[in-house]
Design a protein around this motif. Structure first.
Motif, PDB file in Angstrom:
ATOM      1  N   UNK A  61      49.439  59.331  -2.694  1.00 17.55           N
ATOM      2  CA  UNK A  61      48.206  59.089  -2.155  1.00 17.55           C
ATOM      3  C   UNK A  61      46.883  59.721  -3.437  1.00 17.55           C
ATOM      4  N   UNK A  62      45.750  59.991  -3.556  1.00 17.36           N
ATOM      5  CA  UNK A  62      44.883  60.550  -4.351  1.00 17.36           C
ATOM      6  C   UNK A  62      43.609  60.157  -3.796  1.00 17.36           C
ATOM      7  N   UNK A  63      43.363  60.951  -4.949  1.00 13.94           N
ATOM      8  CA  UNK A  63      41.236  60.535  -4.909  1.00 13.94           C
ATOM      9  C   UNK A  63      41.618  60.557  -6.512  1.00 13.94           C
ATOM     10  N   UNK A  64      40.090  60.153  -6.975  1.00 13.06           N
ATOM     11  CA  UNK A  64      39.914  59.853  -8.736  1.00 13.06           C
ATOM     12  C   UNK A  64      38.085  59.995  -8.113  1.00 13.06           C
ATOM     13  N   UNK A  65      37.553  60.190  -8.896  1.00 11.56           N
ATOM     14  CA  UNK A  65      36.338  60.871  -9.095  1.00 11.56           C
ATOM     15  C   UNK A  65      35.583  60.468 -10.776  1.00 11.56           C
ATOM     16  N   UNK A  66      35.374  59.793 -10.945  1.00 12.28           N
ATOM     17  CA  UNK A  66      34.782  59.083 -12.160  1.00 12.28           C
ATOM     18  C   UNK A  66      32.653  58.835 -12.087  1.00 12.28           C
ATOM     19  N   UNK A  67      32.214  59.507 -13.120  1.00 18.27           N
ATOM     20  CA  UNK A  67      30.762  59.110 -13.555  1.00 18.27           C
ATOM     21  C   UNK A  67      29.951  57.967 -13.641  1.00 18.27           C
ATOM     22  N   UNK A  68      30.938  56.965 -13.579  1.00 12.74           N
ATOM     23  CA  UNK A  68      30.640  55.518 -13.293  1.00 12.74           C
ATOM     24  C   UNK A  68      30.142  54.768 -12.569  1.00 12.74           C
ATOM     25  N   UNK A  69      29.571  54.481 -12.221  1.00 14.23           N
ATOM     26  CA  UNK A  69      29.052  53.614 -10.425  1.00 14.23           C
ATOM     27  C   UNK A  69      29.739  52.545 -10.761  1.00 14.23           C
ATOM     28  N   UNK A  70      29.477  51.685 -11.807  1.00 13.84           N
ATOM     29  CA  UNK A  70      31.248  50.381 -12.111  1.00 13.84           C
ATOM     30  C   UNK A  70      31.895  50.657 -11.823  1.00 13.84           C
ATOM     31  N   UNK A  71      32.348  51.618 -12.643  1.00 11.75           N
ATOM     32  CA  UNK A  71      33.913  52.203 -12.917  1.00 11.75           C
ATOM     33  C   UNK A  71      34.823  52.434 -10.997  1.00 11.75           C
ATOM     34  N   UNK A  72      33.796  52.937 -10.975  1.00 11.18           N
ATOM     35  CA  UNK A  72      34.116  53.422  -9.384  1.00 11.18           C
ATOM     36  C   UNK A  72      34.664  52.225  -8.427  1.00 11.18           C
ATOM     37  N   UNK A  73      33.195  51.119  -8.458  1.00  9.61           N
ATOM     38  CA  UNK A  73      33.011  49.555  -7.583  1.00  9.61           C
ATOM     39  C   UNK A  73      34.189  49.132  -8.539  1.00  9.61           C
ATOM     40  N   UNK A  74      34.759  49.133  -9.907  1.00 15.41           N
ATOM     41  CA  UNK A  74      35.558  48.638  -9.704  1.00 15.41           C
ATOM     42  C   UNK A  74      37.403  49.278  -9.322  1.00 15.41           C
ATOM     43  N   UNK A  75      37.244  50.580  -9.278  1.00 18.82           N
ATOM     44  CA  UNK A  75      38.547  50.837  -8.331  1.00 18.82           C
ATOM     45  C   UNK A  75      38.549  50.571  -7.280  1.00 18.82           C
TER      46      UNK A  75
END
Length: 248
Positions: A61-75
């Motif tokens: 399990x886990x958490x990802x942090x990213x600056x891109x709203x687009x990439x975060x939505x894709x994740x």
């Protein structure tokens, strides 16, 4: 808060935002001998392929942090697609300075060590979220061979030759920071081709769909110049790998 627009365009069709193929990412997950239930923190998580596939294949399990709203939505969509949305979460935010509320077994930053001002600073940041005996993962470029001139280094999109080390020097640098290198998986030329060349079709499709966009001139310039630049410089001089570290 977002990454520069050019990356949202050129890598919008990428699942993996570095020179790893899905096979390399799977190799890395298997090499780490991940225990089910291990918590993973991924700073600069992109479109979430690492966390999502490892949750599916290894039960992490886990958490990802990213600056891109687009990439975060894709994740988030990828997590739903693979049926792991109950085990992984993706946060749109600045990974620089991010520390997990609870210690994790694996703390990773693959290809975004700018968040800590370089390799040493990023390792120090990741260590703040890591439980004792946990694994730090760092994805970082290195020189396959030293560029003969600073202009060649700039052709590889480095500011100077000193930006990167040769592989033996990079491994020694991890040791100098007080870490044992316990695994590594290196990108190959096919991985580089898939990462870079996939951008070209994405740019062409974007240009066809957005001919009047104010940004079209910059995208057109990139599409015109990138294939030859990549073949002459990055493909010949730059390597990339993920290195697993445990504090001594």
């Amino acid at each position: 808060m977002d990454i520069p627009r050019i990356f949202n365009i050129t890598e919008s069709a990428h699942r993996i935002h570095n020179p790893f193929t899905p096979e390399k990412l799977a190799t890395l997950g298997a090499a780490l001998r991940l225990e089910p239930g291990t918590r993973v923190l991924d700073l600069g998580s992109g479109s979430g392929e690492m966390l999502c596939t490892w949750a599916r294949d290894h039960g992490i399990g886990g958490t990802g942090i990213d600056l891109s709203p687009l990439f975060t939505a894709q994740a988030r969509l990828r997590a739903e697609e693979l049926g792991v949305a109950d085990r992984v979460a993706f946060v749109h935010g600045d990974a620089a300075g991010y520390v997990a509320d609870e210690k994790v077994g694996v703390a990773a930053c693959l290809g975004a060590t700018w968040i800590g001002g370089g390799v040493a600073g990023t390792i120090a940041l990741l260590a703040e979220s890591l439980r004792t005996g946990g694994i730090i993962l760092v994805g970082e470029p290195y020189w396959l061979r030293l560029p003969p001139t600073e202009d060649v280094a700039k052709g590889c999109l480095a500011a100077s030759i000193s930006d990167f080390l040769l592989l033996p020097e990079l491994l020694a640098a991890f040791g100098d920071l007080g870490y044992d290198i316990v695994e590594m998986v290196l990108a190959d030329q096919d991985g580089w081709d898939r990462y870079e060349a996939a951008k070209w079709l994405t740019m062409r499709r974007w240009l066809d769909a957005n001919p009047g966009d104010d940004f079209a001139k910059e995208v057109r310039a990139r599409l015109t110049s990138e294939p030859a630049r990549y073949a002459a410089y990055t493909r010949e001089y730059l390597g990339w790998g993920v290195f697993a570290l445990i504090a001594r």
